[in-house]
Design a protein around this motif. Structure first.
Motif, short mmCIF file in Angstrom:
data_model
loop_
_atom_site.label_atom_id
_atom_site.label_comp_id
_atom_site.label_asym_id
_atom_site.label_seq_id
_atom_site.Cartn_x
_atom_site.Cartn_y
_atom_site.Cartn_z
N TYR A 148 -18.84 84.26 -69.38
CA TYR A 148 -18.27 85.60 -69.20
C TYR A 148 -18.66 86.52 -70.35
N VAL A 151 -20.15 90.40 -69.79
CA VAL A 151 -19.60 91.67 -70.26
C VAL A 151 -20.54 92.38 -71.23
N VAL A 205 -17.06 96.38 -65.11
CA VAL A 205 -16.86 94.95 -64.83
C VAL A 205 -15.69 94.80 -63.87
N ALA A 263 -13.80 92.26 -71.52
CA ALA A 263 -14.68 93.34 -71.06
C ALA A 263 -14.42 94.63 -71.84
N LYS A 320 -16.69 97.93 -71.91
CA LYS A 320 -16.90 98.10 -70.48
C LYS A 320 -15.63 98.54 -69.76
N ILE A 374 -13.11 98.65 -66.53
CA ILE A 374 -12.71 97.48 -65.74
C ILE A 374 -12.02 97.86 -64.44
#
Length: 341
Positions: free
Chosen positions: A70, A74, A81, A97, A102, A104
């Motif tokens: 993971y 990310v 994500v 994330a 990122k 989400i």
């Protein structure tokens, strides 16, 4: 009477963005299919703890890059994500994330409990990043018609909401549903639909009572809720993973009522009836353009990101927090507690 026109745009008209999918299970697969075939966006990367699973997922859904962790996912070149791991891991993976910069979209239920949800939402706000719960039904065209009918007063004063969601998924269904460590049970997986529907109509309950039937493992196989709103209206809600129920919804006011057939949370038809049960009007989903409904939430994320928003006006994060508080209150009544809470 002509019912209101849905204001939900065609998902194909939303901007194109690059998705990264964290997880490779059933809901991740459904989401990838919806993005690939029902929007103009692409799934650019998928991450799994098992590289072979990630590669198989990528091959099935035409995803360019597969990662065996993971952390790699990310860090990839994606715009957002989608967190599609079990409920028990939503907080950890959403924070992973966000800390990688990122935005989400987190599968519903957003987290195990309201405290975890507040942690994720607070971190997203702190970093100025978009966050949203993947309660896909809230973005469907017929839900928008329902919101307009209620908001414009066509029902008069709303007194009762009925909604149920029952699927035969236990004891022979997915293992995670029976596992307390994975935040299993009917409520977070199935009950979230009627609870979210009732919140959309009545807001966060002022009071509620709930009863549940627990499995030997300690998760709920069936939960029933009576929630009272601040206006005094009541929602009667049921969720079970031990039987297939009609999965219908009704909103009853003193001037008219809305009926939605099962499964009410899928793209569907809305019927407006008089208090005597006589048809007033119908809004029918265009079956010629029917498509798996997850594409609508994906399109909402794309529109919000391109507009520079940090949350959706359709499903704000404060609403998600309210729903999580309600789920916590229900579990306090039924005695369901997850390891590590």
């Amino acid at each position: 009477m002509s019912l209101p026109v849905s204001r939900v745009p065609d998902p194909m008209t939303a901007p194109s963005i690059r998705w990264g999918i964290l997880g490779s299970g059933m809901i991740a697969s459904a989401f990838a299919y919806a993005v690939r075939t029902g929007t103009s966006s692409t799934v650019a990367a998928v991450g799994s703890r098992d590289l072979d699973r990630a590669r198989a997922f990528a091959a099935e859904h035409d995803v360019a890059t597969a990662y065996g962790s993971y952390a790699e996912l990310v860090a990839a070149n994606v715009d957002v994500v989608y967190v599609a791991s079990p409920h028990s891991e939503h907080r950890e993976h959403a924070l992973l994330a966000l800390q990688a910069g990122k935005p989400i979209l987190v599968e519903k239920a957003f987290t195990r409990n309201a405290a975890e949800a507040a942690d994720v939402i607070g971190t997203a706000r702190e970093h100025g990043l978009f966050s949203m719960e993947a309660m896909w039904s809230r973005f469907l065209p017929h839900y928008d018609v329902v919101r307009q009918l209620v908001g414009d007063g066509h029902l008069g004063r709303v007194h009762t909401v009925f909604a149920d969601h029952g699927q035969l998924l236990w004891p022979g269904g997915p293992r995670r549903l029976a596992d307390p460590a994975l935040a299993g049970g009917a409520l977070l997986d199935l009950g979230i639909y009627p609870v979210s529907f009732a919140e959309m109509v009545l807001g966060e309950p002022a009071d509620l009572v709930a009863v549940g039937t627990l499995t030997p493992q300690g998760v709920d196989s069936t939960t029933s809720i009576v929630a009272t709103s601040r206006s005094g209206a009541q929602a009667v809600l049921n969720a079970t993973m031990a039987a297939k129920t009609p999965t219908t919804a009704v909103i009853a006011g003193d001037q008219a009522r809305i009926e939605i057939d099962g499964d009410f949370y899928h793209p569907n038809t809305v019927r407006l009836l008089s208090t005597a049960g006589e048809p007033i009007g119908t809004w029918a989903y265009d079956l010629d353009s029917a498509h798996f409904g997850l594409r609508y939430e994906a399109a909402e994320v794309a529109r919000c990101l391109v507009a520079g928003l940090t949350e959706s006006p359709v499903l704000p994060t404060d609403t998600t927090l309210a729903i999580m508080r309600t789920l916590d209150r229900v579990r306090a009544h039924t005695g369901v507690r997850y390891p590590g809470e």
